[in-house]
Design a protein around this motif. Structure first.
Motif, PDB file in Angstrom:
ATOM      1  N   ILE A 694      19.460 -15.823  24.563  1.00  0.00           N
ATOM      2  CA  ILE A 694      18.364 -16.626  24.137  1.00  0.00           C
ATOM      3  C   ILE A 694      17.256 -15.844  23.952  1.00  0.00           C
ATOM      4  O   ILE A 694      16.577 -15.604  23.205  1.00  0.00           O
ATOM      5  CB  ILE A 694      18.237 -18.184  24.740  1.00  0.00           C
ATOM      6  N   ASP A 695      16.954 -15.146  25.397  1.00  0.00           N
ATOM      7  CA  ASP A 695      15.470 -14.429  25.335  1.00  0.00           C
ATOM      8  C   ASP A 695      15.854 -13.154  24.522  1.00  0.00           C
ATOM      9  O   ASP A 695      14.599 -12.687  23.923  1.00  0.00           O
ATOM     10  CB  ASP A 695      15.359 -14.019  27.172  1.00  0.00           C
ATOM     11  N   GLN A 696      16.959 -12.555  24.694  1.00  0.00           N
ATOM     12  CA  GLN A 696      17.266 -11.394  23.908  1.00  0.00           C
ATOM     13  C   GLN A 696      16.961 -11.761  22.359  1.00  0.00           C
ATOM     14  O   GLN A 696      16.288 -10.770  21.574  1.00  0.00           O
ATOM     15  CB  GLN A 696      18.555 -10.580  23.956  1.00  0.00           C
ATOM     16  N   MET A 697      17.185 -12.877  21.838  1.00  0.00           N
ATOM     17  CA  MET A 697      17.139 -12.890  20.320  1.00  0.00           C
ATOM     18  C   MET A 697      15.764 -13.221  20.085  1.00  0.00           C
ATOM     19  O   MET A 697      15.338 -12.885  19.109  1.00  0.00           O
ATOM     20  CB  MET A 697      18.009 -14.434  20.171  1.00  0.00           C
ATOM     21  N   ILE A 698      15.142 -13.971  20.821  1.00  0.00           N
ATOM     22  CA  ILE A 698      13.574 -14.211  20.678  1.00  0.00           C
ATOM     23  C   ILE A 698      12.866 -12.891  20.596  1.00  0.00           C
ATOM     24  O   ILE A 698      12.034 -12.845  19.903  1.00  0.00           O
ATOM     25  CB  ILE A 698      13.112 -15.283  21.635  1.00  0.00           C
ATOM     26  N   GLN A 699      13.141 -12.212  21.450  1.00  0.00           N
ATOM     27  CA  GLN A 699      12.409 -10.705  21.520  1.00  0.00           C
ATOM     28  C   GLN A 699      12.794  -9.876  20.560  1.00  0.00           C
ATOM     29  O   GLN A 699      11.880  -8.857  20.131  1.00  0.00           O
ATOM     30  CB  GLN A 699      12.559 -10.269  22.834  1.00  0.00           C
ATOM     31  N   ASN A 700      14.037 -10.033  20.040  1.00  0.00           N
ATOM     32  CA  ASN A 700      14.478  -8.997  18.831  1.00  0.00           C
ATOM     33  C   ASN A 700      13.908  -9.362  17.406  1.00  0.00           C
ATOM     34  O   ASN A 700      14.416 -10.267  16.911  1.00  0.00           O
ATOM     35  CB  ASN A 700      15.850  -9.125  18.887  1.00  0.00           C
ATOM     36  N   LYS A 701      12.757  -9.065  16.925  1.00  0.00           N
ATOM     37  CA  LYS A 701      12.211  -9.232  15.849  1.00  0.00           C
ATOM     38  C   LYS A 701      12.788  -8.476  14.692  1.00  0.00           C
ATOM     39  O   LYS A 701      12.280  -8.598  13.565  1.00  0.00           O
ATOM     40  CB  LYS A 701      10.592  -9.004  15.858  1.00  0.00           C
ATOM     41  N   ARG A 702      13.767  -7.489  15.052  1.00  0.00           N
ATOM     42  CA  ARG A 702      14.068  -6.527  13.917  1.00  0.00           C
ATOM     43  C   ARG A 702      14.795  -7.391  12.783  1.00  0.00           C
ATOM     44  O   ARG A 702      15.518  -8.155  12.940  1.00  0.00           O
ATOM     45  CB  ARG A 702      15.132  -5.469  14.592  1.00  0.00           C
ATOM     46  N   SER A 703      14.237  -6.831  11.730  1.00  0.00           N
ATOM     47  CA  SER A 703      14.763  -7.253  10.461  1.00  0.00           C
ATOM     48  C   SER A 703      15.348  -6.089   9.743  1.00  0.00           C
ATOM     49  O   SER A 703      14.692  -5.286   9.167  1.00  0.00           O
ATOM     50  CB  SER A 703      13.945  -7.947   9.731  1.00  0.00           C
ATOM     51  N   TYR A 704      16.414  -6.077   9.413  1.00  0.00           N
ATOM     52  CA  TYR A 704      17.242  -4.924   8.686  1.00  0.00           C
ATOM     53  C   TYR A 704      17.054  -4.986   7.218  1.00  0.00           C
ATOM     54  O   TYR A 704      17.348  -6.049   6.472  1.00  0.00           O
ATOM     55  CB  TYR A 704      18.735  -4.991   9.129  1.00  0.00           C
ATOM     56  N   GLY A 705      16.291  -3.852   6.869  1.00  0.00           N
ATOM     57  CA  GLY A 705      15.929  -3.885   5.522  1.00  0.00           C
ATOM     58  C   GLY A 705      16.941  -3.719   4.690  1.00  0.00           C
ATOM     59  O   GLY A 705      18.034  -3.389   4.666  1.00  0.00           O
ATOM     60  N   ARG A 706      16.445  -3.974   3.333  1.00  0.00           N
ATOM     61  CA  ARG A 706      17.285  -3.958   2.365  1.00  0.00           C
ATOM     62  C   ARG A 706      16.791  -3.021   1.197  1.00  0.00           C
ATOM     63  O   ARG A 706      15.599  -3.033   0.864  1.00  0.00           O
ATOM     64  CB  ARG A 706      17.692  -5.454   1.539  1.00  0.00           C
ATOM     65  N   TYR A 707      17.439  -2.256   0.450  1.00  0.00           N
ATOM     66  CA  TYR A 707      17.171  -1.304  -0.383  1.00  0.00           C
ATOM     67  C   TYR A 707      17.054  -2.171  -1.888  1.00  0.00           C
ATOM     68  O   TYR A 707      17.966  -2.649  -2.194  1.00  0.00           O
ATOM     69  CB  TYR A 707      17.894  -0.364  -0.669  1.00  0.00           C
ATOM     70  N   GLY A 708      15.676  -2.265  -2.346  1.00  0.00           N
ATOM     71  CA  GLY A 708      15.148  -2.956  -3.402  1.00  0.00           C
ATOM     72  C   GLY A 708      13.944  -2.820  -3.858  1.00  0.00           C
ATOM     73  O   GLY A 708      13.011  -2.583  -3.032  1.00  0.00           O
ATOM     74  N   ALA A 709      13.570  -3.066  -5.197  1.00  0.00           N
ATOM     75  CA  ALA A 709      12.268  -2.563  -5.592  1.00  0.00           C
ATOM     76  C   ALA A 709      11.563  -3.671  -6.640  1.00  0.00           C
ATOM     77  O   ALA A 709      10.809  -3.251  -7.262  1.00  0.00           O
ATOM     78  CB  ALA A 709      12.496  -1.263  -6.525  1.00  0.00           C
ATOM     79  N   LEU A 710      12.094  -4.682  -6.108  1.00  0.00           N
ATOM     80  CA  LEU A 710      11.563  -5.945  -6.991  1.00  0.00           C
ATOM     81  C   LEU A 710      10.046  -5.938  -6.767  1.00  0.00           C
ATOM     82  O   LEU A 710       9.148  -6.258  -7.847  1.00  0.00           O
ATOM     83  CB  LEU A 710      12.005  -7.358  -6.525  1.00  0.00           C
ATOM     84  N   ALA A 711       9.362  -5.931  -5.679  1.00  0.00           N
ATOM     85  CA  ALA A 711       8.146  -6.102  -5.229  1.00  0.00           C
ATOM     86  C   ALA A 711       7.389  -4.944  -5.910  1.00  0.00           C
ATOM     87  O   ALA A 711       6.429  -5.213  -6.486  1.00  0.00           O
ATOM     88  CB  ALA A 711       7.900  -5.899  -3.766  1.00  0.00           C
ATOM     89  N   ALA A 712       7.770  -3.884  -5.855  1.00  0.00           N
ATOM     90  CA  ALA A 712       7.069  -2.695  -6.567  1.00  0.00           C
ATOM     91  C   ALA A 712       6.980  -2.675  -7.829  1.00  0.00           C
ATOM     92  O   ALA A 712       5.904  -2.334  -8.496  1.00  0.00           O
ATOM     93  CB  ALA A 712       7.927  -1.387  -5.928  1.00  0.00           C
ATOM     94  N   ARG A 713       8.016  -3.241  -8.474  1.00  0.00           N
ATOM     95  CA  ARG A 713       8.233  -3.482 -10.094  1.00  0.00           C
ATOM     96  C   ARG A 713       6.996  -4.512 -10.533  1.00  0.00           C
ATOM     97  O   ARG A 713       6.284  -4.291 -11.143  1.00  0.00           O
ATOM     98  CB  ARG A 713       9.595  -3.995 -10.551  1.00  0.00           C
ATOM     99  N   VAL A 714       6.973  -5.671  -9.518  1.00  0.00           N
ATOM    100  CA  VAL A 714       6.218  -6.828  -9.949  1.00  0.00           C
ATOM    101  C   VAL A 714       4.690  -6.326  -9.942  1.00  0.00           C
ATOM    102  O   VAL A 714       3.873  -6.659 -10.771  1.00  0.00           O
ATOM    103  CB  VAL A 714       6.390  -7.881  -9.343  1.00  0.00           C
ATOM    104  N   LYS A 715       4.289  -5.572  -8.720  1.00  0.00           N
ATOM    105  CA  LYS A 715       3.015  -4.944  -8.702  1.00  0.00           C
ATOM    106  C   LYS A 715       2.441  -4.134  -9.559  1.00  0.00           C
ATOM    107  O   LYS A 715       1.493  -4.012 -10.126  1.00  0.00           O
ATOM    108  CB  LYS A 715       2.949  -4.388  -6.963  1.00  0.00           C
ATOM    109  N   ARG A 716       3.375  -3.413 -10.090  1.00  0.00           N
ATOM    110  CA  ARG A 716       3.275  -2.136 -11.279  1.00  0.00           C
ATOM    111  C   ARG A 716       2.731  -3.092 -12.368  1.00  0.00           C
ATOM    112  O   ARG A 716       1.702  -2.763 -13.163  1.00  0.00           O
ATOM    113  CB  ARG A 716       4.286  -1.241 -11.447  1.00  0.00           C
ATOM    114  N   LEU A 717       3.738  -4.036 -12.940  1.00  0.00           N
ATOM    115  CA  LEU A 717       3.487  -4.605 -14.072  1.00  0.00           C
ATOM    116  C   LEU A 717       2.274  -5.549 -13.992  1.00  0.00           C
ATOM    117  O   LEU A 717       1.769  -6.071 -15.123  1.00  0.00           O
ATOM    118  CB  LEU A 717       4.780  -5.501 -14.232  1.00  0.00           C
TER     119      LEU A 717
END
Length: 722
Positions: A694-717
């Protein structure tokens, strides 16, 4: 004696050369009396039907003796040919009857009682059956799933085998989805060279498809090339040439939108581009309808709940913006806010549609709001077209939804393709409210839509943060927020709705989980096994779903003489088992008790095994919307669901959740996994395992990224800085 046209399964009585008549069972498509067969397999002693021969492979010869031809045609195997017509045909054409039927059926029109139209129909039916039969035998010979032969024949007709031999890698695509290793073995057996262009092209596309299943919308060019070379153990130059070929053909699209040399499968590039364009346009054109303060006061008064300022802001924003995001953790009032938005829309005589990604999430939304909610797939009238093998949405730009407002719940579960389909069906003037918790796990499919949109300042949003008094009385909700902040909740409580049971060995965890489900919770707390869901972060190992499901099945639904069962690979399904669909199957038919019917069973749907029919070679599963019959060949789409991964539990709530917190892959022991698991419990949450995990899970904030460009596209538009 029996034949199933869907999967070719047959029960035959065979007249052997020795004059005996044994029963044989297996895949023999369109059998008929008069055929000569050579069967390979083994003898078994069936507990109900006695000695039988189980067919592994069948070699068949159509009859050439006139008497056998009459028997064959008289059996009804060819529509339109009865005993009398069969006799007249054989009297006319003799041993050449079947050859005439296949290659020159118009000649049969000269026989009394047979018109030219009817003769051509007979010939077409005979050719189709022969084609399917030969194709299924071909699949059997190469150890491929026989039921896919029917699907292949639906797509390509009599040319199906030719197409397959030219490019066996089409079995990687919709609607087949066979593993690359199986198809590659088959291709090698057909003599396809290791460096064949079709093999190289298929490997590149498969690598992109495989990573899409892991959540990635694209792969950087070099990562794609390296992964494909690794899969094929070399062939770097040929793979590079294949990628250039696929780019030239448009099957793969290169785009530097995200600051990388990104390679997309064409459909994923189209989906991401469309979602960005549509959402940017909606965010840039407000609806601009105001809400008077007394109206808000009256609405929240009817809900008998004092509103927070952000709830009022969210209701006002839902009327003023074409697109808005409503986010917040458990107990912060998302549901109350949605109910207030509904009430406001109803007062303004608007047509409102509620949707969620899964059937369980849609049912929960209906229960909480009192308004009917649908899955996104059913809202869009998803269908499977046998002619093309494609998934289609009946609702789209040409036939949009009838709605002024669409409220989409559990948006964190929406992948980029489903988001595209929903937006294409959204009328031009309609508004969209997207509700979700960004701290939960992302969608199983490609993309991370909610998280990406929250990065875009041009899209209006309200995040609810205040925990309401009633919710604050729940240790489950308080613990979820504590975990989300990185704090360990108290684990030594002896009362309330949140408990931790320390167990330091796999066997102790197993014993405790089984005991809780089987006796302790039903007897002491009145919570029945069907109200309990066991969750775990992993599929593998002592803490995995495979191990836990076997354990819980033995405890909750043990074998008994009156219970039929069926083994599929290494899983035994038994009447009474809780099962889960593991992939979207848009072609499976369901029928509800009230007589309504439809097609489509979706990844994550939970049901109960109602019946197993060994004669029909099928298993029937009862889902909330109705009964579904699975041919035994499709049982690989199901798995036991006494225990499931936290990922699979998204969008659902259960009266009681038992969470296994045992050592497994560090990649799975994350804060987000623990937070998502805690928020699945409504009345009771019990963690069973090791405090260190449980302690290990709480301390592990790692979020495995995903390749995607939706945010970049919306910001550009929208003109926002990247």
């Amino acid at each position: 004696m029996y034949h199933n046209e869907q999967n070719g399964y047959s029960v035959l009585r065979i007249l052997s050369d020795e004059g005996e008549c044994p029963v044989a069972t297996g895949c023999v498509p369109f059998p008929a009396p008069g055929e000569t067969v050579e069967l390979y397999g083994k003898w078994i002693d069936h507990p109900t039907y006695g000695e039988q021969f189980t067919i592994r492979q069948a070699e068949r010869l159509l009859p050439d003796d006139p008497d056998d031809i009459v028997a064959y045609l008289s059996s009804g195997v060819i529509p339109g040919i009865g005993p009398a017509t069969a006799v007249r045909m054989v009297e006319t054409f003799g041993e050449q009857t079947l050859a005439v039927l296949e290659s020159a059926p118009e000649r049969i029109a000269g026989i009394r009682g047979v018109t030219r139209v009817r003769a051509l129909e007979m010939g077409e039916s005979f050719r189709r059956q022969n084609g399917i039969r030969r194709l299924m035998e071909f699949f059997t010979h190469h150890r491929l799933p026989e039921h896919l032969a029917l699907r292949l024949h639906q797509l390509f007709g009599d040319q199906a085998r030719d197409f397959l031999e030219q490019n066996p890698y089409l079995l990687l695509q919709d609607p087949f989805h066979l593993p690359f290793t199986d198809v590659d073995r088959f291709a090698g057996a057909l003599g396809i060279a290791d460096d064949a262009p079709c093999r190289m092209d298929a490997a590149v596309c498969y690598e992109l498809s495989f990573n899409a299943e892991q959540g990635h919308v694209y792969l950087p060019r070099q990562a794609l090339l390296d992964a494909t070379v690794s899969m094929l153990d070399g062939m770097g130059e040929e793979i590079g040439a294949a990628l250039e070929r696929l780019l030239a053909e448009g099957a793969v699209v290169a785009d530097g939108q995200d600051g990388r040399d990104a390679c997309y499968l064409a459909y994923l590039h189209r989906a991401e581009s469309y979602v960005a364009e549509r959402m940017s346009a909606m965010a840039s054109t407000p609806f601009a309808r105001g809400v008077e303060a007394d109206v808000l006061t009256r609405i929240f008064g009817q809900l008998a709940l004092p509103p927070a300022d952000k709830q009022k802001q969210a209701v006002e924003m839902s009327a003023a913006e074409r697109l808005m995001l409503l986010t917040g953790g458990p107990g912060t009032g998302k549901t109350t806010t949605v109910r207030a938005i509904l009430m406001l829309s109803y007062q303004q005589n608007e047509k409102v549609l509620l949707a969620a990604p899964t059937g369980r999430a849609a049912r929960r939304l209906t229960e909480l709001t009192g308004a009917e909610a649908h899955t996104v797939h059913r809202l869009l009238e998803t269908a499977f077209e046998p002619e093309t093998g494609a998934l289609v949405f009946r609702k789209n730009e040409k036939d949009p939804l009838e709605a002024d407002l669409v409220i989409l719940d559990e948006t964190s579960m929406i992948d980029i393709c489903l988001m595209e389909a929903l937006l294409r069906a959204l009328p031009a003037g309609a508004r969209l409210v997207m509700v979700g918790d960004p701290d939960q796990l992302p969608a199983v499919g490609p993309g991370n839509v909610l998280a990406d949109l929250l990065k875009c300042d041009a899209i209006s949003r309200v995040r609810l943060t205040e925990i309401f008094r009633q919710a604050a009385e729940s240790q489950i909700i308080l613990s979820a927020h504590e975990v989300n902040r990185g704090d360990t909740p108290p684990l030594d409580r002896k009362d309330g709705d949140f408990f931790f049971l320390s167990r330091t060995s796999p066997s102790a965890v197993h014993e405790t989980l089984a005991e809780l489900c089987q006796t302790r919770l039903p007897q002491r707390m009145g919570i029945q096994p069907w109200q309990i869901q066991v969750l775990t972060p992993t599929r593998r190992g002592p803490a995995g779903t495979k191990t836990l499901n076997g354990l819980l099945q033995a405890a909750l639904n043990p074998p008994a003489p009156e219970k039929k069962e069926r083994r599929s690979f290494d899983t035994v399904f038994r009447v009474g088992d809780r099962v889960m669909q593991t992939r979207n199957d848009y072609d499976l038919a369901w029928e509800s008790p009230d007589g309504t019917s439809g097609r489509g069973v979706f990844n994550g749907d939970i049901g109960t095994v109602e019946a197993i029919d060994t004669a029909d070679e099928s298993m029937t599963v009862l889902y909330d919307n109705g009964l579904v019959r699975y041919p035994f060949d499709l049982l690989n789409e199901l798995e036991l669901a006494y225990a499931m991964t936290v990922h699979k539990s998204q969008g659902s709530e259960y009266d009681a959740v038992l969470l296994s917190v045992s050592p497994c892959s560090p990649k799975l022991l994350t804060r987000r996994v623990l937070y998502t698991a805690i928020t699945r419990a409504k009345k009771l949450l019990i963690l069973v395992g090791e405090r260190e995990v449980i302690d290990q899970m709480i301390q592990n904030k790692r979020s495995y990224g995903r390749y995607g460009a939706l945010a970049a596209r919306v910001k550009r538009l929208t003109g926002e800085a990247p």
